[in-house]
Each structure stands twice: as structure tokens, then as C-alpha cells.
Enzyme design. Structure first.
Site, PDB file in Angstrom:
ATOM      1  N   GLU A 181       2.525  12.454 -31.583  1.00  0.00           N
ATOM      2  CA  GLU A 181       3.466  12.436 -30.566  1.00  0.00           C
ATOM      3  C   GLU A 181       4.101  10.898 -30.405  1.00  0.00           C
ATOM      4  O   GLU A 181       5.582  10.736 -30.221  1.00  0.00           O
ATOM      5  CB  GLU A 181       2.929  12.618 -29.083  1.00  0.00           C
ATOM      6  CG  GLU A 181       4.184  12.790 -28.173  1.00  0.00           C
ATOM      7  CD  GLU A 181       3.381  13.844 -26.749  1.00  0.00           C
ATOM      8  OE1 GLU A 181       2.309  14.078 -26.779  1.00  0.00           O
ATOM      9  OE2 GLU A 181       4.208  13.996 -25.926  1.00  0.00           O
TER      10      GLU A 181
ATOM     11  N   CYS B 211       1.827  18.449 -23.527  1.00  0.00           N
ATOM     12  CA  CYS B 211       0.138  18.629 -23.376  1.00  0.00           C
ATOM     13  C   CYS B 211      -0.052  19.542 -22.228  1.00  0.00           C
ATOM     14  O   CYS B 211      -1.110  20.379 -22.401  1.00  0.00           O
ATOM     15  CB  CYS B 211      -0.371  17.548 -23.000  1.00  0.00           C
ATOM     16  SG  CYS B 211      -0.050  16.110 -23.847  1.00  0.00           S
TER      17      CYS B 211
ATOM     18  N   LYS C 195      -4.314  27.006 -19.273  1.00  0.00           N
ATOM     19  CA  LYS C 195      -4.957  26.839 -20.725  1.00  0.00           C
ATOM     20  C   LYS C 195      -5.187  28.141 -21.189  1.00  0.00           C
ATOM     21  O   LYS C 195      -5.274  28.461 -22.437  1.00  0.00           O
ATOM     22  CB  LYS C 195      -5.973  25.798 -20.978  1.00  0.00           C
ATOM     23  CG  LYS C 195      -5.464  24.549 -20.475  1.00  0.00           C
ATOM     24  CD  LYS C 195      -4.929  23.749 -21.995  1.00  0.00           C
ATOM     25  CE  LYS C 195      -4.390  22.386 -21.709  1.00  0.00           C
ATOM     26  NZ  LYS C 195      -3.561  22.011 -22.996  1.00  0.00           N
TER      27      LYS C 195
ATOM     28  N   GLU D  59      -2.218  29.472 -22.482  1.00  0.00           N
ATOM     29  CA  GLU D  59      -1.845  28.986 -23.777  1.00  0.00           C
ATOM     30  C   GLU D  59      -2.675  29.348 -25.085  1.00  0.00           C
ATOM     31  O   GLU D  59      -1.865  29.519 -25.992  1.00  0.00           O
ATOM     32  CB  GLU D  59      -1.974  27.283 -23.496  1.00  0.00           C
ATOM     33  CG  GLU D  59      -1.438  26.473 -24.683  1.00  0.00           C
ATOM     34  CD  GLU D  59      -1.967  25.091 -24.578  1.00  0.00           C
ATOM     35  OE1 GLU D  59      -0.893  24.456 -24.551  1.00  0.00           O
ATOM     36  OE2 GLU D  59      -3.013  24.716 -24.535  1.00  0.00           O
TER      37      GLU D  59
ATOM     38  N   GLU E  33       2.126  31.474 -31.164  1.00  0.00           N
ATOM     39  CA  GLU E  33       2.267  30.269 -31.933  1.00  0.00           C
ATOM     40  C   GLU E  33       0.869  29.545 -32.252  1.00  0.00           C
ATOM     41  O   GLU E  33       0.953  28.742 -33.121  1.00  0.00           O
ATOM     42  CB  GLU E  33       3.199  29.471 -31.163  1.00  0.00           C
ATOM     43  CG  GLU E  33       4.520  30.106 -30.942  1.00  0.00           C
ATOM     44  CD  GLU E  33       4.541  30.624 -29.579  1.00  0.00           C
ATOM     45  OE1 GLU E  33       3.546  30.701 -28.844  1.00  0.00           O
ATOM     46  OE2 GLU E  33       5.627  30.874 -28.970  1.00  0.00           O
TER      47      GLU E  33
ATOM     48  N   CYS F  99      -4.392  16.472 -14.676  1.00  0.00           N
ATOM     49  CA  CYS F  99      -5.352  17.447 -15.005  1.00  0.00           C
ATOM     50  C   CYS F  99      -6.646  17.423 -13.924  1.00  0.00           C
ATOM     51  O   CYS F  99      -7.386  18.348 -13.920  1.00  0.00           O
ATOM     52  CB  CYS F  99      -5.871  17.311 -16.764  1.00  0.00           C
ATOM     53  SG  CYS F  99      -4.847  17.271 -17.669  1.00  0.00           S
TER      54      CYS F  99
END
Ligand code: SF4
Ligand code: SF4
Ligand code: FES
Lengths: 576, 153
Positions: A278, A298, A357, A360, A365, A503
Site C-alpha cells: 500500500e 483493509c 471479515k 470478505e 475475488e 478493529c
């Protein structure tokens, strides 16, 4: 100051306090149910009622402001009787099958009923069962347990600024549901899980995937590995009744080995890798006239939000996968090759502070091998807590074990990913040194730390000052996104974390997270950083070795294939 | 009037929501606002469709459930009740073949209860599409309904 009397005690409290606040600061306990410290006043459960002299009806202490000369009784027979009746009425419209509920023993209604001494309900159940909303990978909404406290509505609408859940109907027809009684997945839910974090009962909870993990652990052909997110080391201890902010990194590794995982790795490793990719992406954008400001990628809650609400700004979002997914991609390629394993036999579990998550990990992908998810199962901090209890592990007294290689050597920069502002700080430590070719004198970018909604700092890169910003929670993310969309954003790089505090305040963290808990976890996070021998991602020798052995160079072809992704404008239904 | 033309009369302020909903529902023969229309109104005002749906659900005047061409609202408050409102409702249910809260198969009538219509002096009373009928008897009700049936054939 206002002078009043509560239960025959003369008290002086700050003007504008509620009776509840006045009582609590003076150690007088009044039970509550809809009230939650960081949220607005709901005042709909009526459990907190008290008697005020000269006033006919009982008053809700959570919403009544103190007056001079007020005489309050919090425990009169009339009050106790009312509380008991109210609780019984709530229970009469609640699926109180406690042992079959994920909130068993951490449910606020259950503990209230217990404290009030309710062992029998005078009212017959009027509950009519409604179907569950479970058509998404992250959360389950069980309307049969909902007590209509409104906390989830408040957090979703007013803290996150999303507004998926609302009060529908009125009186005894009132329901707390997404529009049209649809599922969360049909609307624009981000799966941030903040609703689940504040629900007092088991009406919104994460999808429990612990059984799948137990099965994998007992499956002899599977090589089961686990990664642990940065924010877990400062929160898991709470699942074992230890204080918030207890750092328990080494105990987590020991515990996971006891559960039977073959290898225990650190997501901090791929957090370092994220900074390299990044950081280089940012430098590339800055020097090649790329799309700016760049925004971080993220946080899957943020990605869900951007894809559904701000498709125009998707080119601003870094193409880097999140650390969880970089780990997954490497686990089923580099690691499998290194260990001589079939990718299909490597089973990857993540321990995350996050419910989004789970979504995700299921994205199409996120597959280095076709038809094979890079991360097989995501467990929240709470689910790991459950597994530890299932195994009877005495977490507090475990010895400490270091993480396994090759994903075990990490830096302080990665450790702070868990706190809002951490990704920005980690990126600045690297970008500054790489661009300016000189070491930073002070590694602590304190401007971007803490719980403020928007944080800012200015850093000179190659003599030129650039502005950097951090958005803490989705409401502030929306502010940033609006400016980016309008082309008026003055920043070079913006960090967005969807959960309040980052988080460490994620939707999958131990229950009861309030501002104080967040601050404790944040403090612990920076302690972990300060104690690390290496505190900059670009100085992580294991990352250098990974590039040498496998990835070649940042933003190179191999990185592009494994570590980067793209986003899609969409509405509702996830694209997997 | 189309939804677009109603929306264009209002500024994009959340405070206009209720008025938009009332005016638009007025134009609909099924007295209901659809999900797509909720979406359109939400987008225009810059609020979530959840918010719009919530407002609709709060007011008995507003609906997302399609109703019959004529909505019959029978008052169920005490003065009507003591003046034999139940006989009125029973008559309606019998001649329409539906219960309160339901719509006839030909989509002509919806039968529902309402709170006080302000006609306590002439109880029992009901309202059909905004028009009040008071001092009701079962025979009067039969006549009124056949008049409405006649209108639409
Ligand atoms: S997960 Fe987040 S966005 Fe979805 S309903 Fe809950 S609070 Fe709202
Ligand atoms: S789902 Fe939970 S937080 Fe939301 S209203 Fe129901 S009980 Fe309260
Ligand atoms: S806690 Fe006061 S009304 Fe619910």
C-alpha cells in the site's frame, strides 16, 4: 450542582445529569435494559423506573433530568413490583429458550430476570414465531428474541450513519427490522456488526462457525492453520474475564495449539506486507499523477459501504487486499508450496475482531486457486472465546508461546493496525523513510491516534507537505467520501475504519465494549508497538525474505495476482 | 399525478416526507405506496428507504399494503361500540365476505377499523374514502354498499 435525595441520601450532582447518572456516580444501582453507555437515550424498556416524591406515575431514571430538591426512591415496593411486571411482560414476548441461545450467560435480559428474582412468569407467552434473517455470511437476526430496545437502530443510524434497521409499525405490532421486512442482505448492510455488539439479548449475533472449525480440526487429512488479527491480542483476555487491555499474545498462541491447530500465525505479518504494497501504491500514485486521495482498503465494512453508497470513489480505494486476505492468498500458494501440501488440504482459519471479515472471506475475488476460498473460516474474538470454554482451557494461566514461522516475525507498525489511525501511522513510518531516504526521528504519529472522529496530520515527502486523514467509524467515512466524490478532499491519503475506535472496537469483539474498553485496548495496542524490537514494516526481515523467495518486488506481477483486488458498485446482495 | 411531479413540488428536505407520502398516496387507487416508490422518495430526499418505510408503518393513514378501491373504516371506539357497532361490522363482513383487515377478491373494498371519527353524537359511524356515514343500521349499510357497487359497474 443540583441537590437531591436518593434513597434517603443527600446528593449533589452535576446539573443536567439524569437520575440514573446521579445514582450510578454515587454507587446506587438501578437496573437498565435499553440503556447503553455510548448510545443515545432510548427510554423504551421502562426497567429503570423510580419513584419521585410528588409525582403520580413512575419515572424512567435514564431519561429524567435531576431537579433541585427532588426526592427519589429507587427500590420502593412499588418500583420493584413494576420492574418485575415489566420484565415478565418482556419475557412473555421473547423466545426465552436460554440454553439454545448464543447469548446464554451474557444476556442482559436473562441477568435482569435473575437479579429481580423472576423464576416464574405470571403472563402467558404471546410470542408468534417469525422466520430468522440468516441469508448472509456474517450475521443472524432472530426477531423472536428481539425486545425492541432500539439500541441496534441507534448504533446503525446515528453512530455508523448507515440506517439499515428501523422501528416499523407501532404499539404491540412494533418490530425492529430492515425496510420492507427484508433481509439484511437485501438492503445496504455493511456487516459491521455494531448492532450485534450492542444487542442486549441474542437477537442479532454473528453467524457461529465454530462447528466447521471443530470438524476441520478433527479431520486428519487437513492441515489446519490459523491467523490472529492484531486487535485480538488486546481483547481476547476479556473472554476469560481478564481486564480489558490485557495483552495476551503468547497465551493466544498456546491456546490455539491446545485447540489442535497445526500452525499458529500472525496476521501482523501480512499487515506489514500490506504496508509495503500500500505504501508503494501511494508513492506510485503520488509520483505518477494517479487517483488521489488514496483511501485504505483493509476494512471490509468500509468496502461494503463504499461499494453500495459511493461507487464513484472506488478508484480512490487502494487495490491492496486486507491483511486477512493477503495471508489467505499466501497460505494457499507460497506456504502450501513450501510445505509440499495440496492447497485444497490447507484449511485456513482467521481469528478476527470483525463480523464483516466473514463476508470478505467469501468474496469471489479472494481466491488464488479457483473454487477454493483463500480463507476458509473466520471466527470472531467471541467465537474463539467460546471454543476455549468448550475445551475447558484455563486461559489466564496459560504459558506463552511465540507465533510459528514463516508468518511469525512482525513489527510494531503491524501491531497498531488494530487501533484507528494505526494503518495510517504504520504507512507513514514506511512512506516517510522510503521517500525521504532518512530515518524518522520520532516514530509516534500521535495526531492520528485516539477516538476522535476525524484525525489529521501533515507530513513532508520530498520537501512537499501532504495532508493525511483518518476517519473513525462509518459516519465519518461518509464525510470523507462526500468530499472525495465532490473533488474537494484536501488529503493525499485517508485511512477509514468502519468500527468506532478501529478493529479494537470491532463488531466481533467481546461484549460490553464501551468507550472505556476501547481506550484500554488502544493503550495496550501502543504498548505492544513500543515493546517491539522492530517498529517499521520495511525493516521486517521476514517480509524482505518473502519478496526475495516468492513475490519478487512490491506491486510486481506476483503481488498483483495474489495481493491486490478490485471492487464493484453494487446494491444489497453480496456478489458471492 | 405522477410521483415525479409531486416530488418536484417539494424541496429536498426530510421534513417534507410526510406531506409527500400523503399527497402521493392520495393519487393511488390502491391506497398504497410500493417499495420502488419508497426508494424513489428516499433517493429524492436523501434519506434511507428504511426511514421512509418506518414513517409509513407508523401512520395508519399510510400503507404499503395495497387496498381495495374503496376503504371502509368502521369506528371501534366506545360510543360506537355501545351503539351496536358490532352489528354494523358483522353486516359488512357478511355482505362483503371478508373480515376486518381484508380486501375483497375483486379489489373493490377493504374493511378496516379506525379510531374515533368525531361523530359520537351520531354513532355508530363509518367512513368510506373520506366520506362519513353516521347513525348506521344494518339496512343503511346494505344500501350504502350496493350504491358503491353500482358506481363501479
Ligand atoms: S451490521 Fe452494521 S450496517 Fe448492518 S445493520 Fe448492523 S450496524 Fe447496521
Ligand atoms: S435486535 Fe437487539 S438491539 Fe435491536 S432492538 Fe432488538 S433487542 Fe434491541
Ligand atoms: S433503561 Fe431506562 S427506559 Fe430502558
Amino acid at each position: 450542582m443540583v441537590n437531591l435525595r436518593i434513597n434517603n441520601r443527600e446528593l449533589a450532582v452535576a446539573e443536567g445529569s439524569t437520575i440514573l447518572e446521579a445514582a450510578r456516580t454515587n454507587n446506587i444501582k438501578i437496573p437498565t435494559l435499553c440503556h447503553y453507555p455510548d448510545l443515545g437515550i432510548q427510554s423504551d424498556c421502562r426497567i429503570c423506573v423510580v419513584e419521585i416524591e410528588g409525582q403520580k406515575g413512575l419515572a424512567t431514571s435514564c431519561s429524567t433530568i435531576v431537579r433541585d430538591g427532588m426526592v427519589v426512591k429507587t427500590n420502593s415496593p412499588r418500583v420493584l413490583n413494576a420492574r418485575k411486571t415489566i420484565t415478565e411482560l418482556i419475557l412473555a414476548n421473547h423466545d426465552a429458550n436460554c440454553t439454545a441461545c448464543p447469548k446464554n450467560l451474557s444476556c442482559e435480559l436473562q441477568s435482569l430476570a435473575n437479579k429481580l428474582g423472576i423464576d416464574e412468569n405470571r403472563f402467558q407467552s404471546v410470542l408468534t414465531l417469525s422466520p430468522l434473517d440468516e441469508g448472509n455470511p456474517a450475521l443472524i437476526r432472530n426477531p423472536n428474541r428481539c425486545i425492541k430496545c432500539g439500541r441496534c437502530v441507534d448504533v446503525c443510524k446515528n453512530i455508523q450513519g448507515v440506517g439499515v434497521l428501523e422501528l416499523m409499525g407501532r404499539s404491540h405490532h412494533l418490530k425492529i427490522v430492515p425496510a420492507f421486512d427484508h433481509c439484511l442482505s437485501d438492503l445496504f448492510c455493511t456487516y459491521c456488526g455494531q448492532c450485534a455488539a450492542v444487542c442486549p439479548v441474542g437477537a442479532i449475533t454473528e453467524k457461529d462457525d465454530t462447528d466447521i472449525v471443530w470438524r476441520a480440526l478433527n479431520h486428519h487429512d487437513k492441515h489446519v492453520i490459523v491467523q490472529v488479527a492484531p486487535a485480538i491480542r488486546v481483547s481476547l483476555a476479556e473472554e476469560a474475564n481478564m481486564n480489558p487491555g490485557t495483552v495476551c499474545t503468547g497465551k493466544i498462541v498456546t491456546a490455539l495449539k491446545l485447540l489442535g491447530f497445526d500452525q499458529v500465525f500472525d496476521t501482523d505479518f501480512t499487515a506489514d506486507l500490506t504496508i509495503i504494497e500500500e505504501g508503494n501504491e501511494l508513492i506510485h500514485r503520488l509520483t505518477s499523477g494517479g487517483v488521489l486521495p488514496m483511501m485504505t482498503s483493509c476494512c471490509p465494512g468500509w468496502i461494503n459501504f463504499a461499494e453500495q453508497h459511493y461507487p464513484e470513489i472506488l478508484p480512490h480505494i487502494s487495490s491492496c487486499k486486507s491483511p486477512q486476505q493477503m495471508f489467505g492468498a499466501l497460505a494457499k500458494t507460497y506456504y502450501a508450496e513450501k510445505m509440499g501440501l495440496e492447497p485444497a488440504n490447507v484449511f485456513v482459519v482467521s481469528i478476527m475482531p470483525c463480523t464483516a471479515k466473514k463476508y470478505e472471506a467469501g468474496r469471489k475475488e479472494m481466491r488464488a486457486n479457483e473454487d477454493l476460498p483463500d480463507v476458509d473460516v473466520v471466527l470472531t474474538t467471541r467465537e474463539l472465546g467460546k471454543m476455549l470454554r468448550q475445551m475447558g482451557i484455563d486461559f489466564a494461566n496459560l504459558a506463552e508461546t511465540p507465533f510459528d514461522d514463516p508468518f511469525g516475525i512482525t513489527t510494531g507498525a503491524a501491531a497498531i493496525f488494530g487501533a484507528s489511525g494505526g494503518v495510517m501511522e504504520a504507512a507513514l513510518r514506511t512512506v516517510y523513510e522510503v521517500v525521504n531516504g532518512e530515518p524518522l526521528t520520532n516514530l509516534d504519529f500521535t495526531d492520528v491516534r485516539g477516538l476522535d472522529g476525524v484525525k489529521e496530520t501533515v507530513v513532508k515527502l520530498a520537501e512537499k507537505p501532504y495532508r493525511f486523514a483518518v476517519a473513525n467509524n462509518l459516519k465519518n467515512a461518509r464525510l470523507m467520501a462526500e468530499a472525495v466524490k465532490a473533488g474537494t478532499s484536501p488529503y493525499a491519503f485517508i485511512e477509514v475504519m468502519c468500527c468506532p475506535g478501529g478493529c479494537i472496537g470491532g463488531g466481533g469483539q467481546p461484549y460490553g465494549t464501551i468507550t472505556k474498553t476501547r481506550l484500554d485496548r488502544i493503550k495496550a495496542t501502543y504498548q505492544v508497538d513500543a515493546a517491539m524490537p522492530i517498529r517499521k514494516s520495511h525493516e521486517n526481515p521476514a517480509i524482505a525474505k518473502l519478496y526475495q523467495e516468492y513475490l519478487d518486488r512490491p506491486l510486481g506481477e506476483q503481488s498483483h495476482n495474489l495481493l491486490h483486488t478490485h471492487y464493484h458498485a453494487r446494491r444489497g446482495k453480496p456478489n458471492n | 399525478m405522477s410521483l415525479e411531479s409531486i416530488l418536484s413540488k417539494f424541496t429536498k428536505a426530510e421534513t417534507n416526507l410526510l406531506e409527500i407520502l400523503l399527497q402521493y398516496q392520495e393519487t393511488k387507487t390502491d391506497h398504497a405506496i410500493t417499495e420502488a416508490e419508497v426508494g424513489q422518495i428516499a433517493a429524492y430526499l436523501g434519506v434511507t428507504e428504511t426511514k421512509v418505510a418506518s414513517v409509513i408503518s407508523f401512520y395508519t393513514l399510510l400503507s404499503m399494503k395495497p387496498k381495495g378501491r374503496y376503504v371502509i373504516q368502521v369506528c371501534k371506539n366506545i360510543p360506537c361500540f355501545v351503539n351496536e357497532q358490532t352489528a354494523i361490522t358483522r353486516t359488512l363482513e357478511k355482505i362483503l365476505g371478508i373480515h376486518a383487515g381484508e380486501t375483497t377478491a375483486n379489489n373493490l373494498f377493504t374493511l378496516e377499523y379506525t379510531s374515533c371519527l368525531g361523530c359520537c353524537d351520531n354513532a355508530p359511524a363509518m367512513r368510506i374514502d373520506g366520506k362519513i356515514y353516521a347513525n348506521l343500521t344494518p339496512d343503511k349499510v346494505k344500501a350504502i354498499i350496493s350504491e358503491y357497487r353500482g358506481r363501479s359497474s
